[in-house]
Design a protein around this motif. Structure first.
Motif, short mmCIF file in Angstrom:
data_model
loop_
_atom_site.label_atom_id
_atom_site.label_comp_id
_atom_site.label_asym_id
_atom_site.label_seq_id
_atom_site.Cartn_x
_atom_site.Cartn_y
_atom_site.Cartn_z
N UNK A 196 32.36 46.12 31.06
CA UNK A 196 32.57 46.85 32.25
C UNK A 196 31.80 48.10 32.43
N UNK A 197 31.35 48.54 33.69
CA UNK A 197 30.62 49.85 33.63
C UNK A 197 31.86 50.92 33.61
N UNK A 198 31.52 52.13 33.34
CA UNK A 198 32.53 53.13 33.23
C UNK A 198 33.53 53.28 34.34
N UNK A 199 33.01 53.48 35.70
CA UNK A 199 33.77 53.82 36.75
C UNK A 199 34.80 52.56 36.83
N UNK A 200 34.50 51.20 36.74
CA UNK A 200 35.48 50.15 36.49
C UNK A 200 36.66 50.23 35.48
N UNK A 201 36.08 50.58 34.31
CA UNK A 201 37.00 50.59 33.38
C UNK A 201 37.93 51.69 33.42
N UNK A 202 37.52 53.03 33.88
CA UNK A 202 38.36 53.95 34.32
C UNK A 202 39.10 53.82 35.32
N UNK A 203 38.97 53.05 36.38
CA UNK A 203 40.12 52.75 37.40
C UNK A 203 40.93 51.76 37.04
N UNK A 204 40.41 50.64 36.19
CA UNK A 204 41.24 49.71 35.51
C UNK A 204 42.34 50.35 34.75
N UNK A 205 42.15 51.39 33.92
CA UNK A 205 43.02 51.97 33.32
C UNK A 205 43.99 52.93 34.15
N UNK A 206 43.63 53.43 35.19
CA UNK A 206 44.34 54.01 36.08
C UNK A 206 45.21 53.23 36.94
N UNK A 207 45.08 51.97 37.24
CA UNK A 207 45.82 51.02 37.98
C UNK A 207 46.82 50.66 36.74
N UNK A 208 46.67 50.38 35.72
CA UNK A 208 47.57 49.91 34.69
C UNK A 208 48.54 51.13 34.38
N UNK A 209 47.96 52.27 34.21
CA UNK A 209 49.02 53.47 34.15
C UNK A 209 50.10 53.58 35.36
N UNK A 259 36.91 42.82 40.52
CA UNK A 259 37.49 42.45 42.10
C UNK A 259 38.75 42.85 42.16
N UNK A 260 39.67 42.86 41.13
CA UNK A 260 41.08 43.40 41.18
C UNK A 260 40.87 44.84 41.27
N UNK A 261 40.02 45.59 40.79
CA UNK A 261 39.97 46.99 41.19
C UNK A 261 39.31 47.40 42.44
N UNK A 262 38.65 46.45 42.90
CA UNK A 262 37.96 46.54 44.22
C UNK A 262 39.08 46.30 45.37
N UNK A 263 39.94 45.51 45.12
CA UNK A 263 41.07 45.07 46.04
C UNK A 263 42.10 46.19 46.14
N UNK A 264 42.30 46.58 44.79
CA UNK A 264 43.35 47.65 44.63
C UNK A 264 42.76 48.81 45.56
N UNK A 265 41.75 49.23 45.32
CA UNK A 265 41.20 50.54 46.10
C UNK A 265 41.25 50.23 47.51
N UNK A 266 40.78 49.02 47.95
CA UNK A 266 40.68 48.79 49.37
C UNK A 266 42.20 48.80 49.97
N UNK A 267 43.19 48.33 49.09
CA UNK A 267 44.62 48.52 49.79
C UNK A 267 44.95 49.81 49.73
N UNK A 268 44.75 50.78 48.87
CA UNK A 268 44.90 52.28 49.00
C UNK A 268 44.34 52.95 50.15
N UNK A 269 43.16 52.45 50.48
CA UNK A 269 42.38 52.97 51.61
C UNK A 269 43.16 52.62 52.92
N UNK A 270 43.54 51.15 52.96
CA UNK A 270 44.13 50.90 54.07
C UNK A 270 45.38 51.57 54.41
N UNK A 271 46.23 51.83 53.26
CA UNK A 271 47.48 52.19 53.24
C UNK A 271 47.54 53.97 53.65
N UNK A 272 46.26 54.53 53.42
CA UNK A 272 45.94 55.67 53.47
C UNK A 272 45.51 56.02 55.00
N UNK A 273 45.40 55.03 55.66
CA UNK A 273 44.95 55.13 57.05
C UNK A 273 44.12 55.08 58.08
#
Length: 81
Positions: free
Chosen positions: A25-38, A67-81
């Motif tokens: 995985x590219x670093x940005x995807x790995x970092x976000x994957x770790x953030x989601x797990x935390x 794709x999981x990271x992308x979907x998670x970030x999209x959901x956060x954006x929708x929730x924010x507004x």
């Protein structure tokens, strides 16, 4: 972030249902994957196991994580507004 700053995918080791595997995985995807797990109070292995169980046979684990990271970030954006 430019493509040069992202760099090449790096291999990361995981254990899924008792079996060691690695994903590239590219670093940005790995970092976000770790953030989601935390944020979900899960280990990386637990989250990877969940993603692995939900992916289709045509999708590789690294792709499913992206794709999981992308979907998670999209959901956060929708929730924010």
């Amino acid at each position: 972030m430019t493509p040069r700053e992202i760099g090449r995918p790096a291999k990361h080791s995981l254990t899924i249902r008792g079996h060691r595997t690695s994903v590239s995985l590219e670093t940005p995807f790995w970092d976000e994957f770790r953030s989601i797990a935390e944020a979900e109070g899960k280990t990386l292995n637990a989250l990877a196991t969940e993603i692995d169980a939900q992916r289709g046979v045509e999708a590789g684990l690294a792709s499913a994580i992206r794709v999981h990271v992308l979907e998670h970030l999209k959901a956060r954006l929708r929730a924010a507004g």
